[in-house]
Design an enzyme around this catalytic site. Structure first.
Site, PDB file in Angstrom:
ATOM      1  N   GLY A  10      88.005 -11.879  12.725  1.00 61.07           N
ATOM      2  CA  GLY A  10      86.932 -10.882  12.837  1.00 61.07           C
ATOM      3  C   GLY A  10      87.580  -9.515  12.848  1.00 61.07           C
ATOM      4  O   GLY A  10      88.196  -9.132  13.849  1.00 61.07           O
ATOM      5  N   VAL A  13      85.932  -2.911  13.455  1.00 61.03           N
ATOM      6  CA  VAL A  13      86.859  -1.912  14.012  1.00 61.03           C
ATOM      7  C   VAL A  13      87.500  -2.394  15.316  1.00 61.03           C
ATOM      8  O   VAL A  13      88.707  -2.185  15.549  1.00 61.03           O
ATOM      9  CB  VAL A  13      86.159  -0.536  14.165  1.00 61.03           C
ATOM     10  CG1 VAL A  13      85.014  -0.601  15.155  1.00 61.03           C
ATOM     11  CG2 VAL A  13      87.154   0.528  14.567  1.00 61.03           C
ATOM     12  N   SER A 128      86.721  -4.417  27.354  1.00 59.99           N
ATOM     13  CA  SER A 128      86.003  -3.149  27.442  1.00 59.99           C
ATOM     14  C   SER A 128      86.915  -1.974  27.118  1.00 59.99           C
ATOM     15  O   SER A 128      88.096  -1.985  27.444  1.00 59.99           O
ATOM     16  CB  SER A 128      85.432  -2.952  28.847  1.00 59.99           C
ATOM     17  OG  SER A 128      84.844  -1.673  28.932  1.00 59.99           O
ATOM     18  N   LYS A 183      82.232  -9.310  32.519  1.00 66.25           N
ATOM     19  CA  LYS A 183      82.031  -8.259  31.514  1.00 66.25           C
ATOM     20  C   LYS A 183      80.550  -7.886  31.386  1.00 66.25           C
ATOM     21  O   LYS A 183      80.195  -6.714  31.243  1.00 66.25           O
ATOM     22  CB  LYS A 183      82.581  -8.715  30.146  1.00 66.25           C
ATOM     23  CG  LYS A 183      82.307  -7.742  28.992  1.00 66.25           C
ATOM     24  CD  LYS A 183      82.860  -6.361  29.283  1.00 66.25           C
ATOM     25  CE  LYS A 183      82.892  -5.374  28.132  1.00 66.25           C
ATOM     26  NZ  LYS A 183      81.700  -5.153  27.364  1.00 66.25           N
ATOM     27  N   HIS A 186      79.814  -5.714  34.219  1.00 67.16           N
ATOM     28  CA  HIS A 186      80.429  -4.412  33.901  1.00 67.16           C
ATOM     29  C   HIS A 186      79.445  -3.580  33.068  1.00 67.16           C
ATOM     30  O   HIS A 186      79.212  -2.407  33.337  1.00 67.16           O
ATOM     31  CB  HIS A 186      81.740  -4.643  33.127  1.00 67.16           C
ATOM     32  CG  HIS A 186      82.254  -3.428  32.413  1.00 67.16           C
ATOM     33  ND1 HIS A 186      81.692  -2.948  31.234  1.00 67.16           N
ATOM     34  CD2 HIS A 186      83.264  -2.568  32.699  1.00 67.16           C
ATOM     35  CE1 HIS A 186      82.322  -1.858  30.850  1.00 67.16           C
ATOM     36  NE2 HIS A 186      83.297  -1.605  31.722  1.00 67.16           N
ATOM     37  N   ASN A 187      78.856  -4.206  32.064  1.00 66.46           N
ATOM     38  CA  ASN A 187      77.922  -3.481  31.205  1.00 66.46           C
ATOM     39  C   ASN A 187      76.654  -3.095  31.964  1.00 66.46           C
ATOM     40  O   ASN A 187      76.091  -2.028  31.735  1.00 66.46           O
ATOM     41  CB  ASN A 187      77.572  -4.317  29.981  1.00 66.46           C
ATOM     42  CG  ASN A 187      78.696  -4.325  28.955  1.00 66.46           C
ATOM     43  OD1 ASN A 187      79.837  -4.027  29.284  1.00 66.46           O
ATOM     44  ND2 ASN A 187      78.393  -4.684  27.729  1.00 66.46           N
ATOM     45  N   GLU A 190      77.525  -0.147  33.735  1.00 63.76           N
ATOM     46  CA  GLU A 190      77.610   0.918  32.709  1.00 63.76           C
ATOM     47  C   GLU A 190      76.205   1.485  32.429  1.00 63.76           C
ATOM     48  O   GLU A 190      76.003   2.700  32.395  1.00 63.76           O
ATOM     49  CB  GLU A 190      78.220   0.295  31.456  1.00 63.76           C
ATOM     50  CG  GLU A 190      78.287   1.143  30.226  1.00 63.76           C
ATOM     51  CD  GLU A 190      78.800   0.304  29.022  1.00 63.76           C
ATOM     52  OE1 GLU A 190      79.915  -0.231  29.103  1.00 63.76           O
ATOM     53  OE2 GLU A 190      78.063   0.181  28.020  1.00 63.76           O
TER      54      GLU A 190
HETATM   55  C1  6PG Z   1      82.563  -1.665  26.538  1.00 64.26           C
HETATM   56  C2  6PG Z   1      81.118  -1.461  26.267  1.00 64.26           C
HETATM   57  C3  6PG Z   1      80.685  -2.084  24.991  1.00 64.26           C
HETATM   58  C4  6PG Z   1      79.251  -1.633  24.636  1.00 64.26           C
HETATM   59  C5  6PG Z   1      78.219  -2.628  25.058  1.00 64.26           C
HETATM   60  C6  6PG Z   1      76.911  -2.068  25.476  1.00 64.26           C
HETATM   61  O1  6PG Z   1      82.818  -2.126  27.630  1.00 64.26           O
HETATM   62  O2  6PG Z   1      83.392  -1.311  25.709  1.00 64.26           O
HETATM   63  O3  6PG Z   1      80.354  -2.022  27.311  1.00 64.26           O
HETATM   64  O4  6PG Z   1      80.885  -3.433  25.114  1.00 64.26           O
HETATM   65  O5  6PG Z   1      79.012  -0.433  25.158  1.00 64.26           O
HETATM   66  O6  6PG Z   1      78.025  -3.468  23.949  1.00 64.26           O
HETATM   67  O7  6PG Z   1      76.194  -1.641  24.379  1.00 64.26           O
HETATM   68  P1  6PG Z   1      74.637  -1.298  24.380  1.00 64.26           P
HETATM   69  O8  6PG Z   1      74.492  -0.015  25.134  1.00 64.26           O
HETATM   70  O9  6PG Z   1      74.346  -1.126  22.930  1.00 64.26           O
HETATM   71  O10 6PG Z   1      73.914  -2.432  24.996  1.00 64.26           O
END
Ligand code: 6PG
Length: 470
Positions: A10, A13, A128, A183, A186-187, A190
């Site tokens: 895969g 990028v 991440s 993870k 984590h998101n 985020e």
């Molecule tokens: C990371 C990010 C990355 C991305 C997520 C959330 O840790 O590098 O979390 O994985 O930001 O896919 O994306 P969305 O905001 O599009 O749900």
């Protein structure tokens, strides 16, 4: 002795950048992508490097030194299963397959069982840090079979971001789907922190009429803050500073106000509901994105539903201080709720996740890296089983110090008619959590009234039912 090579399948990028990171750290890479475009980009980016690019799965597998190590960097979902299907025809018992995408943890459980039945190991691995992190040092969250992890650990430790003391931002997150669970949360965090930042911006912009330049200056001042400083505050200052080439004004003001999402925030909210863990700040961040998507409806409603728009100008110095402290408490709540959820999931699913280690590997490389992670790590090092870090002395003190600021900020935003979806949820969360008594007594009475659901009493043992209409 030649170093065993490492496969990356895969080559979007993220995949290309991880492959280049692995190669830079001394491991020969075999890279696979079926399509021409990404394979060509990989060839161009890895010229003169120890990277072999192939577009054939049989060649890919045969070029790898057994027992093989293959990192999948494909978009989560059906695509991951398709690549696994194709690889399975060629891989052998003992090979390790690592899924570095944002897969749902239940998919990871299923795939691990399927591969285990064939004698292969499957490591669900959160990565991440975005494109830059993938190339120069991400935070890495692997889980699954521990022996399989130990086979890939030397590579992951090399390519991961490093903390101040040089330790790599990778740890074994636990059994099963622990890596992808960590993870996912984590998101979720985020999402929460980003929405809190957006609400601070909204209060200042719409509520108080500050310019983007003035707000940018505020966030730039906060980049050094020990309480809110971190990657997301840094890039907020960066985003607000960016000018639109054509108009010369702040680019953010030209961006359509509907947010996208790929699912990890929603999954965090869903699993929290399943496990019965309150994460209102994180869940409300998902709702805020959903509401942002209702652009047409909001345009219509904005002409019909009335309320304040903007309010009396607050003292700027004071406002800066209370917004800082409110954001601090909001961020603390995001980490507290997320880690509470991981703690509960670890118990439920038998992950055996070490929260101090999670805080350590989030310290650098990942999107939610921030200065707060040092005290958080300290708390969980001392109290590994702590359910909610708000109950640790360090965060009890901080919460008590900042709660009045959060209350004031939410009040001010309410007066201005600015929504505080996550700031408000945080305030209600802390107020609920610190309430010895909640109105669930009346709720129980109502449930018992219409549905004979029964209730318990404060003053005597037993289960009771009452005929409320007599
Ligand atoms: C990371 C990010 C990355 C991305 C997520 C959330 O840790 O590098 O979390 O994985 O930001 O896919 O994306 P969305 O905001 O599009 O749900």
């Amino acid at each position: 002795m030649p170093t065993d090579n490492f496969g990356v399948a895969g080559l979007g990028v993220m995949g290309r950048n991880v492959a280049l990171n692995i190669e830079r750290n001394g491991f020969p890479v075999v890279a696979y992508n079926r399509g021409d475009e990404n394979a060509a980009k990989m060839r161009a980016e890895s010229r003169d490097k120890n990277v072999t690019v192939t577009q054939s799965i049989p060649d890919f597998v045969s070029l790898l030194t057994p027992p093989r190590r293959v990192l999948l960097m494909v978009t989560a979902g059906r695509g991951t299963d398709l690549v696994i299907d194709a690889l399975l025809a060629h891989l052998e018992a003992g090979d390790v397959l690592i899924d570095g995408g944002n897969s749902h943890f239940s998919d990871t459980e299923r795939r691990a069982e399927r591969l285990q039945a064939r004698g292969l190991h499957f490591v669900g691995c959160g990565i991440s840090g975005g494109e830059e992190g993938a190339l120069w040092g991400p935070s890495i969250m692997p889980g699954g079979n521990r022996d399989a992890y130990l086979r890939i650990a030397p590579v992951l430790e090399k390519i991961a971001a490093k903390t101040d003391d040089g330790s790599p931002c990778v740890t074994y997150c636990g059994l099963g789907a622990a890596g992808h669970y960590v993870k996912m949360v984590h998101n979720g965090i985020e999402y929460g922190i980003m929405q809190l930042i957006c609400e601070v911006y909204d209060i200042l912009r719409r509520g108080q009429g500050w310019s983007s330049e003035e707000i940018q200056q505020l966030f730039r001042d906060w980049t050094g803050s020990g309480q809110v400083g971190g990657y997301l505050v840094d890039i907020t200052a960066q985003c607000l500073a960016k000018r639109d080439d054509s108009s010369g004004t702040a680019l953010v003001e030209k961006i359509l106000d509907t947010a996208g999402q790929k699912g990890t925030g929603k999954w965090t909210a869903q699993t929290a509901l399943d496990l019965g863990i309150p994460i209102p700040t994180l869940s409300q961040a998902v709702n805020a994105r959903i509401l942002s998507g209702l652009k047409d409806a909001r345009v219509e409603a904005s002409a019909k539903l009335t309320g304040p728009s903007g309010g009396a100008e607050a003292d700027r110095g004071h406002l800066r201080r209370v917004l800082h402290d409110a954001l601090h408490l909001g961020m603390v709540a995001c980490y507290a709720q997320g880690l509470h959820l991981i703690q509960a999931a670890s118990a439920e699913f038998g992950f055996g996740t070490d929260l101090a280690e999670v805080a350590r590997i989030w310290k650098e490389g990942c999107i939610i890296r921030s200065k707060l992670l040092d005290p958080i790590r300290q708390v969980y090092s001392e109290h590994p089983r702590l359910e909610n870090m708000l109950l640790s002395p360090a965060f009890t003190t901080a919460t008590n110090r900042n709660l009045s600021a959060l209350r004031e900020v939410v009040g001010l935003a309410n007066d201005c008619g600015v929504p505080t979806t996550c700031l408000g949820a945080t305030l209600a969360y802390v107020d609920s959590y610190r309430s010895e008594f909640l109105p669930a007594n009346l709720l129980q009475a109502l449930r018992d009234n219409f549905g004979a659901h029964t209730y318990r009493r404060l003053d005597m043992e037993g289960v009771f039912h009452t005929q409320w209409n007599r």
